[in-house]
Design an enzyme around this catalytic site. Sequence first.
Site, PDB file in Angstrom:
ATOM      1  N   PRO A   1     -17.727 -11.374  -0.876  1.00 19.57           N
ATOM      2  CA  PRO A   1     -18.400 -10.176  -0.298  1.00 19.57           C
ATOM      3  C   PRO A   1     -19.092 -10.132   0.786  1.00 19.57           C
ATOM      4  CG  PRO A   1     -19.095 -11.392  -2.740  1.00 19.57           C
ATOM      5  CD  PRO A   1     -17.908 -12.296  -1.987  1.00 19.57           C
TER       6      PRO A   1
ATOM      7  N   GLU B   1     -20.458 -20.262  -6.900  1.00 19.31           N
ATOM      8  CA  GLU B   1     -20.951 -19.042  -5.988  1.00 19.31           C
ATOM      9  C   GLU B   1     -20.326 -19.366  -4.395  1.00 19.31           C
ATOM     10  OE1 GLU B   1     -22.669 -18.272  -8.890  1.00 19.31           O
ATOM     11  OE2 GLU B   1     -23.510 -17.394  -7.089  1.00 19.31           O
TER      12      GLU B   1
ATOM     13  N   ARG C   1       3.883  -4.823   0.047  1.00 16.94           N
ATOM     14  CA  ARG C   1       4.253  -3.504   0.052  1.00 16.94           C
ATOM     15  C   ARG C   1       4.902  -3.322   1.601  1.00 16.94           C
ATOM     16  NH1 ARG C   1       3.486   0.174  -3.601  1.00 16.94           N
ATOM     17  NH2 ARG C   1       3.505   1.631  -2.105  1.00 16.94           N
TER      18      ARG C   1
ATOM     19  N   ASP D   1       3.783   6.203   3.530  1.00 16.06           N
ATOM     20  CA  ASP D   1       3.603   6.885   4.548  1.00 16.06           C
ATOM     21  C   ASP D   1       2.529   7.727   4.417  1.00 16.06           C
ATOM     22  OD1 ASP D   1       6.897   6.638   6.034  1.00 16.06           O
ATOM     23  OD2 ASP D   1       5.138   5.260   5.891  1.00 16.06           O
TER      24      ASP D   1
END
Length: 246
Positions: free
Chosen positions: A89, A116, A154, A169
Amino acid sequence: MHLGVISLFPEMYRAVADYGVTGRAVSQGRLVLNFWNPRDFAQDKHRTVDDRPYGGGPGMVMKVEPLQAAINAAKQQLGSDTKVIYLSPQGQVLDQQSLVTMSQRQSMIVIAGRYEGIDERLIASQIDEEWSIGDYVLSGGELASMVLIDGVTRLLPGVLGDEESAQQDSFMNGLLDHPHYTRPEQLDNQAVPSVLLGGDHEAIRKWRLKQSLGRTWLRRPDLLAMKTLSDEQTALLEEFIAEHGQ
Ligand SMILES: NC(=O)c1ccc(NCc2ccccc2N2CCOCC2)nc1
């Protein structure tokens, strides 16, 4: 691309290794996944992989020694200059451009944190890039790393077929995608936009571009603000806005 994954739960990665576009990329050898589990490097009888935090408080931290050993093993196989990235995070939020940059690398090592997180000194000495998939908290870094793996895969040459990469695209041009329709022509009393039923490909291209522009204007004006529009795009967006709310 050679991707080294350091995770306590390598089985989770079946979700990308065994299915769909990413699964095909693995079977075709365009994406090579190797796994190192810190638990395999734990020296004690109980194969401990977590440790208590200095300063006390709730939760545990990933134990340094097994993690360090796993990183070393991954670097030994993938090359000591392989970039090591960490999903947390606290990382820089990922976007499509970051994925494009990463997809051009030969190899990467990804660390999926649990508990953690990991010792700050390991971040300082071992982690090259800290990334986040968004401002929310997950139980572990595995799902976040799989989002990154999917997004990068991808973009690897040959992974998407021609038609799929065209679709890719439409996202890549910084706009939201246009609506999609398929059979039946009438669904819940809703028809398919007639332009799509005709064969006028130029009209269809214009309609789709107008919808992408209009949706981006409505839902993500922040994305639109970052884009310089062509004359055609400006005209189509103005048309959309003029028709909106009528
Ligand atoms: N947004 C993201 O990319 C993202 C990534 C990971 C993640 N969690 C694993 C984790 C990894 C590293 C440090 C802390 C933690 N966490 C452990 C559980 O407690 C909260 C902190 N959460 C969200």
